[in-house]
Motif scaffolding. Structure first.
Motif, PDB file in Angstrom:
ATOM      1  N   GLU A 352     -12.773  11.933  -8.369  1.00  0.00           N
ATOM      2  CA  GLU A 352     -11.546  13.383  -7.645  1.00  0.00           C
ATOM      3  C   GLU A 352     -11.467  13.178  -6.591  1.00  0.00           C
ATOM      4  OE1 GLU A 352      -8.746  16.205  -7.325  1.00  0.00           O
ATOM      5  OE2 GLU A 352      -9.783  15.326  -8.783  1.00  0.00           O
ATOM      6  N   ASP A 353     -12.244  12.677  -5.748  1.00  0.00           N
ATOM      7  CA  ASP A 353     -12.554  12.045  -4.493  1.00  0.00           C
ATOM      8  C   ASP A 353     -11.000  10.997  -4.162  1.00  0.00           C
ATOM      9  OD1 ASP A 353     -13.663  13.577  -3.239  1.00  0.00           O
ATOM     10  OD2 ASP A 353     -15.728  11.937  -4.161  1.00  0.00           O
ATOM     11  N   VAL A 354     -11.273   9.622  -5.121  1.00  0.00           N
ATOM     12  CA  VAL A 354     -10.076   8.688  -5.418  1.00  0.00           C
ATOM     13  C   VAL A 354      -8.682   9.633  -5.282  1.00  0.00           C
ATOM     14  CG1 VAL A 354      -9.299   6.617  -5.910  1.00  0.00           C
ATOM     15  CG2 VAL A 354     -11.702   6.904  -5.979  1.00  0.00           C
ATOM     16  N   ARG A 355      -8.557  10.070  -6.643  1.00  0.00           N
ATOM     17  CA  ARG A 355      -7.350  10.838  -6.638  1.00  0.00           C
ATOM     18  C   ARG A 355      -6.681  11.537  -5.207  1.00  0.00           C
ATOM     19  NH1 ARG A 355      -4.401  15.165  -8.385  1.00  0.00           N
ATOM     20  NH2 ARG A 355      -2.969  15.127 -10.079  1.00  0.00           N
ATOM     21  N   GLU A 356      -7.854  12.372  -4.733  1.00  0.00           N
ATOM     22  CA  GLU A 356      -7.301  12.937  -3.709  1.00  0.00           C
ATOM     23  C   GLU A 356      -6.248  12.430  -2.504  1.00  0.00           C
ATOM     24  OE1 GLU A 356      -8.991  16.544  -0.639  1.00  0.00           O
ATOM     25  OE2 GLU A 356     -10.427  16.162  -1.932  1.00  0.00           O
ATOM     26  N   ALA A 357      -7.324  11.230  -2.549  1.00  0.00           N
ATOM     27  CA  ALA A 357      -6.797  10.888  -1.350  1.00  0.00           C
ATOM     28  C   ALA A 357      -5.649   9.497  -1.611  1.00  0.00           C
ATOM     29  CB  ALA A 357      -7.778   9.332  -1.069  1.00  0.00           C
ATOM     30  N   LEU A 358      -5.254   9.221  -2.839  1.00  0.00           N
ATOM     31  CA  LEU A 358      -4.281   8.808  -3.232  1.00  0.00           C
ATOM     32  C   LEU A 358      -3.266   9.856  -3.081  1.00  0.00           C
ATOM     33  CD1 LEU A 358      -2.702   6.497  -4.587  1.00  0.00           C
ATOM     34  CD2 LEU A 358      -3.189   7.376  -6.621  1.00  0.00           C
ATOM     35  N   PHE A 359      -3.202  11.070  -3.763  1.00  0.00           N
ATOM     36  CA  PHE A 359      -2.004  11.776  -3.916  1.00  0.00           C
ATOM     37  C   PHE A 359      -1.752  12.694  -2.636  1.00  0.00           C
ATOM     38  CE2 PHE A 359      -2.619  11.990  -7.901  1.00  0.00           C
ATOM     39  CZ  PHE A 359      -1.750  12.308  -8.842  1.00  0.00           C
ATOM     40  N   GLN A 360      -2.390  12.099  -0.911  1.00  0.00           N
ATOM     41  CA  GLN A 360      -1.934  12.604   0.096  1.00  0.00           C
ATOM     42  C   GLN A 360      -1.475  11.781   0.846  1.00  0.00           C
ATOM     43  OE1 GLN A 360      -6.050  13.204   2.104  1.00  0.00           O
ATOM     44  NE2 GLN A 360      -6.753  15.251   1.650  1.00  0.00           N
ATOM     45  N   MET A 361      -0.827  10.293  -0.084  1.00  0.00           N
ATOM     46  CA  MET A 361       0.012   9.580   0.381  1.00  0.00           C
ATOM     47  C   MET A 361       1.698   9.763   0.498  1.00  0.00           C
ATOM     48  SD  MET A 361      -1.592   6.397  -0.165  1.00  0.00           S
ATOM     49  CE  MET A 361      -3.518   6.078   0.071  1.00  0.00           C
ATOM     50  N   HIS A 362       2.302   9.690   1.386  1.00  0.00           N
ATOM     51  CA  HIS A 362       3.600  10.205   1.151  1.00  0.00           C
ATOM     52  C   HIS A 362       4.214   9.035  -0.150  1.00  0.00           C
ATOM     53  CE1 HIS A 362       8.208  10.687   0.511  1.00  0.00           C
ATOM     54  NE2 HIS A 362       7.863  11.836   1.381  1.00  0.00           N
ATOM     55  N   PRO A 363       4.927   9.737  -0.925  1.00  0.00           N
ATOM     56  CA  PRO A 363       5.103   8.788  -1.950  1.00  0.00           C
ATOM     57  C   PRO A 363       6.462   7.435  -1.457  1.00  0.00           C
ATOM     58  CG  PRO A 363       6.459  10.472  -2.988  1.00  0.00           C
ATOM     59  CD  PRO A 363       5.392  11.186  -1.647  1.00  0.00           C
ATOM     60  N   SER A 364       7.112   7.566  -1.211  1.00  0.00           N
ATOM     61  CA  SER A 364       7.926   6.992  -0.494  1.00  0.00           C
ATOM     62  C   SER A 364       7.669   5.704   0.356  1.00  0.00           C
ATOM     63  CB  SER A 364       9.445   7.695  -0.892  1.00  0.00           C
ATOM     64  OG  SER A 364       9.095   8.288  -1.652  1.00  0.00           O
ATOM     65  N   PHE A 377       1.341   4.939  -8.423  1.00  0.00           N
ATOM     66  CA  PHE A 377      -0.186   4.779  -9.185  1.00  0.00           C
ATOM     67  C   PHE A 377       0.253   6.817  -8.842  1.00  0.00           C
ATOM     68  CE2 PHE A 377      -0.757   1.273  -6.049  1.00  0.00           C
ATOM     69  CZ  PHE A 377      -1.416   0.864  -6.826  1.00  0.00           C
ATOM     70  N   GLN A 378       0.887   7.319  -8.485  1.00  0.00           N
ATOM     71  CA  GLN A 378       0.793   9.006  -8.521  1.00  0.00           C
ATOM     72  C   GLN A 378       1.643   9.251 -10.062  1.00  0.00           C
ATOM     73  OE1 GLN A 378       2.598  10.507  -4.708  1.00  0.00           O
ATOM     74  NE2 GLN A 378       1.269  10.058  -3.561  1.00  0.00           N
ATOM     75  N   VAL A 432      -1.651  -0.086   0.675  1.00  0.00           N
ATOM     76  CA  VAL A 432      -1.772   1.100   0.387  1.00  0.00           C
ATOM     77  C   VAL A 432      -3.524   1.047  -0.031  1.00  0.00           C
ATOM     78  CG1 VAL A 432      -1.371   2.214  -1.508  1.00  0.00           C
ATOM     79  CG2 VAL A 432       0.708   1.535  -0.411  1.00  0.00           C
ATOM     80  N   VAL A 433      -3.756  -0.208  -0.938  1.00  0.00           N
ATOM     81  CA  VAL A 433      -5.173  -0.117  -1.433  1.00  0.00           C
ATOM     82  C   VAL A 433      -6.673  -0.004  -0.210  1.00  0.00           C
ATOM     83  CG1 VAL A 433      -7.175  -1.327  -2.855  1.00  0.00           C
ATOM     84  CG2 VAL A 433      -4.589  -1.570  -3.158  1.00  0.00           C
ATOM     85  N   GLN A 434      -6.228  -0.514   0.581  1.00  0.00           N
ATOM     86  CA  GLN A 434      -7.165   0.033   2.049  1.00  0.00           C
ATOM     87  C   GLN A 434      -7.073   1.315   2.446  1.00  0.00           C
ATOM     88  OE1 GLN A 434      -6.663  -2.877   5.149  1.00  0.00           O
ATOM     89  NE2 GLN A 434      -8.683  -2.478   5.796  1.00  0.00           N
ATOM     90  N   ASP A 435      -5.927   1.836   3.013  1.00  0.00           N
ATOM     91  CA  ASP A 435      -6.044   3.332   2.861  1.00  0.00           C
ATOM     92  C   ASP A 435      -6.663   4.378   2.000  1.00  0.00           C
ATOM     93  OD1 ASP A 435      -4.244   2.300   5.066  1.00  0.00           O
ATOM     94  OD2 ASP A 435      -2.179   2.813   3.947  1.00  0.00           O
ATOM     95  N   CYS A 436      -6.430   3.657   1.215  1.00  0.00           N
ATOM     96  CA  CYS A 436      -6.829   4.868  -0.202  1.00  0.00           C
ATOM     97  C   CYS A 436      -8.377   4.698   0.325  1.00  0.00           C
ATOM     98  CB  CYS A 436      -6.876   4.292  -1.406  1.00  0.00           C
ATOM     99  SG  CYS A 436      -7.780   5.185  -3.206  1.00  0.00           S
ATOM    100  N   PHE A 437      -9.136   3.147   0.561  1.00  0.00           N
ATOM    101  CA  PHE A 437     -10.183   3.336   0.703  1.00  0.00           C
ATOM    102  C   PHE A 437     -11.284   4.368   1.905  1.00  0.00           C
ATOM    103  CE2 PHE A 437     -11.115  -0.946  -1.682  1.00  0.00           C
ATOM    104  CZ  PHE A 437     -10.092  -0.754  -2.976  1.00  0.00           C
ATOM    105  N   GLN A 438     -10.411   3.897   2.424  1.00  0.00           N
ATOM    106  CA  GLN A 438     -10.987   4.772   3.963  1.00  0.00           C
ATOM    107  C   GLN A 438     -10.860   6.168   3.890  1.00  0.00           C
ATOM    108  OE1 GLN A 438      -8.031   2.605   7.223  1.00  0.00           O
ATOM    109  NE2 GLN A 438      -9.198   1.171   7.405  1.00  0.00           N
ATOM    110  N   SER A 439      -9.898   6.844   3.092  1.00  0.00           N
ATOM    111  CA  SER A 439      -9.812   7.680   2.370  1.00  0.00           C
ATOM    112  C   SER A 439     -11.036   8.205   2.202  1.00  0.00           C
ATOM    113  CB  SER A 439      -8.084   8.362   2.318  1.00  0.00           C
ATOM    114  OG  SER A 439      -7.360   8.203   2.914  1.00  0.00           O
ATOM    115  N   CYS A 440     -11.542   7.306   1.178  1.00  0.00           N
ATOM    116  CA  CYS A 440     -12.530   8.317   0.043  1.00  0.00           C
ATOM    117  C   CYS A 440     -13.953   7.913   0.705  1.00  0.00           C
ATOM    118  CB  CYS A 440     -12.398   6.990  -1.381  1.00  0.00           C
ATOM    119  SG  CYS A 440     -11.242   7.578  -2.249  1.00  0.00           S
ATOM    120  N   GLY A 441     -13.767   6.798   1.807  1.00  0.00           N
ATOM    121  CA  GLY A 441     -15.109   6.241   2.012  1.00  0.00           C
ATOM    122  C   GLY A 441     -15.790   6.865   3.445  1.00  0.00           C
TER     123      GLY A 441
END
Length: 441
Positions: A352-364, A377-378, A432-441
């Motif tokens: 859920e942490d990973v999903r929440e971080a990903l869905f906080q990004m603007h899709p475009s 990914f969304q 994108v992937v690195q931003d997701c890691f930072q948001s989760c960590g």
């Protein structure tokens, strides 16, 4: 190809003709537009011999004033459509075999008759999607910043000029070099310029205008460098980019994602608007060249890459640390995290942490090196979510990142209209992937 545009103000003596020939040779100009030549028919014809160019179209002086000339060499094809006292209209085909329209223009010198010039532009305007350049001495400025000294300028005149360019789908191309193109003993103004349609910019997005050094005229020569690729480059293979249109209905314009007009959410409501926004971004974000540390202009890829590399090596090179000073500073800082906050930060990461971080990004927003934007990914989280979560959580727990994922595009964003030095650029990284890691960590 290079084009030279110049209000020369009398070109009938040997010294002025020699200065013109020197500029043509130095800048390898294959197309030359001259205004206020004050030449007769025979004097215009003799320009071919003195410049070394092969063909000419001209409008001869009237009452010893005025006069226009368009000259070109054998490396390009020019089809002259109309010659007038205030313009020469032609279709040009350069070495790249792309056709475009070039209207060499001279605005009326009397202020009270400037409206005649804008009416003339209206009569010349055609298809808004035409690749069109209008260049020359417009005898008008667009804003007060294009004038220094002299009498106050009428705001209505500038607004009329701006409106004319907007109405006929032309944009000022800007220029590298000095701020003004004309001067007398008290006044400096930017009267000469190049304007172009968005479709011309889309075809020749690596073009630029340069204000050259003054030479035997109170008008500065303009050099228009027409380029569809960076100098010294071949067209590179286009990188893969996931398009949102693939997931929507057939009528959706893919320029929605490129234009980044986020406030206009859905639908092909204005294709021309999207095309213009996307093309404008490409032109604005292109680096035509950079000055290196020695002040030498670098416009070829190896030289530009060296300038960028040396700049960031200098900025980000580490210096020896003062450990005693660090300890002194840290001891003076009072902890702000509570026990419960610390426990939350140290809790194991979840899907859920990973999903929440990903869905906080603007899709475009801009995609990472793999070409996938957050939208992908969304949109397909049900298919790829578990695999992505497992990979992210595994790497966070091991405190290691796969080399192929620890990769980013370094992007330089212009802070000014005409970029000439590294200080004119702002650095961002797109991953994108690195931003997701930072948001989760």
């Amino acid at each position: 190809m290079n084009c030279l545009i110049w209000n020369y103000q009398v070109i009938v003596n040997n010294r002025t003709r020699y200065a013109l020939k020197s500029l043509i040779q130095k800048h390898k100009a294959s197309l030359v537009f001259l205004s206020e030549t004050h030449c007769t028919k025979l004097q215009h014809q003799s320009l071919l011999k003195s410049t070394g160019l092969s063909q000419i179209a001209h409008f001869d002086r009237v009452d010893r004033a005025g006069g226009l000339a368009l000259l070109w060499d054998a490396s390009i094809s020019v089809n002259v459509r109309m010659v007038d006292r205030y313009f020469i209209d032609a279709i040009v085909k350069g070495p790249d075999q792309v056709e475009w329209r070039f209207t060499s223009f001279y605005g009326h010198p009397e202020t009270k008759r400037h409206h005649n010039s804008w009416d003339l532009l209206r009569s010349l305007a055609g298809d808004p999607l035409e690749r069109w350049v209008v260049a020359g001495d417009f005898n008008e400025i667009l804003e007060l910043g294009e004038k220094s000294g002299g009498r106050l300028w009428n705001l209505g005149q500038m607004q009329a000029f701006r409106q004319a360019l907007t109405n006929y789908h032309l944009e000022d191309m800007g220029a590298a070099g000095g701020s003004y193109t004309w001067c007398d003993s008290r006044t400096k103004e930017r009267l000469d310029r190049c304007t172009a349609s968005s479709t011309w910019w889309a075809a020749f997005s690596f073009s630029r205008v340069v204000h050259l050094h003054p030479s035997r005229s109170n008008h500065v020569p303009l050099l228009l460098e027409v380029r569809c690729v960076p100098p010294g480059h071949e067209r590179r293979r286009r990188q893969f980019r996931f398009e949102e249109m693939w997931c929507t209905h057939d009528g959706f314009s893919h320029k929605h994602q490129r234009s980044r007009a986020i406030w206009l959410k859905e639908g092909n409501r204005n294709t021309r608007y999207f095309h213009k926004r996307a093309s404008n971004r490409r032109q604005k974000n292109s680096i035509k060249g950079l000055f290196d540390q020695e002040g030498t202009w670098q416009e070829f890829s190896p030289g530009i890459e060296k300038v960028v590399l040396e700049y960031f090596q200098s900025v980000f090179s580490s210096q020896p640390s003062n450990l005693v000073a660090q300890d002194t500073v840290l001891q003076a800082i009072s902890p702000r995290n509570t026990v419960s906050m610390n426990a939350s930060l140290l809790a194991p990461d979840t899907t859920e942490d990973v999903r929440e971080a990903l869905f906080q990004m603007h899709p475009s927003k801009a995609p990472g090196p793999d070409g996938m934007s957050p939208f992908f990914f969304q949109k397909y989280w049900d298919l790829v979510g578990q695999e992505i979560s497992n990979a992210v959580i595994s790497m966070l727990r091991r405190m290691e990142m796969l080399p192929d994922l620890n990769f980013t595009h370094v992007v330089l964003i212009p802070k000014v209209k005409e970029v000439t030095t590294m200080s004119h650029l702002r650095l961002i990284a797109l991953c994108v992937v690195q931003d997701c890691f930072q948001s989760c960590g």
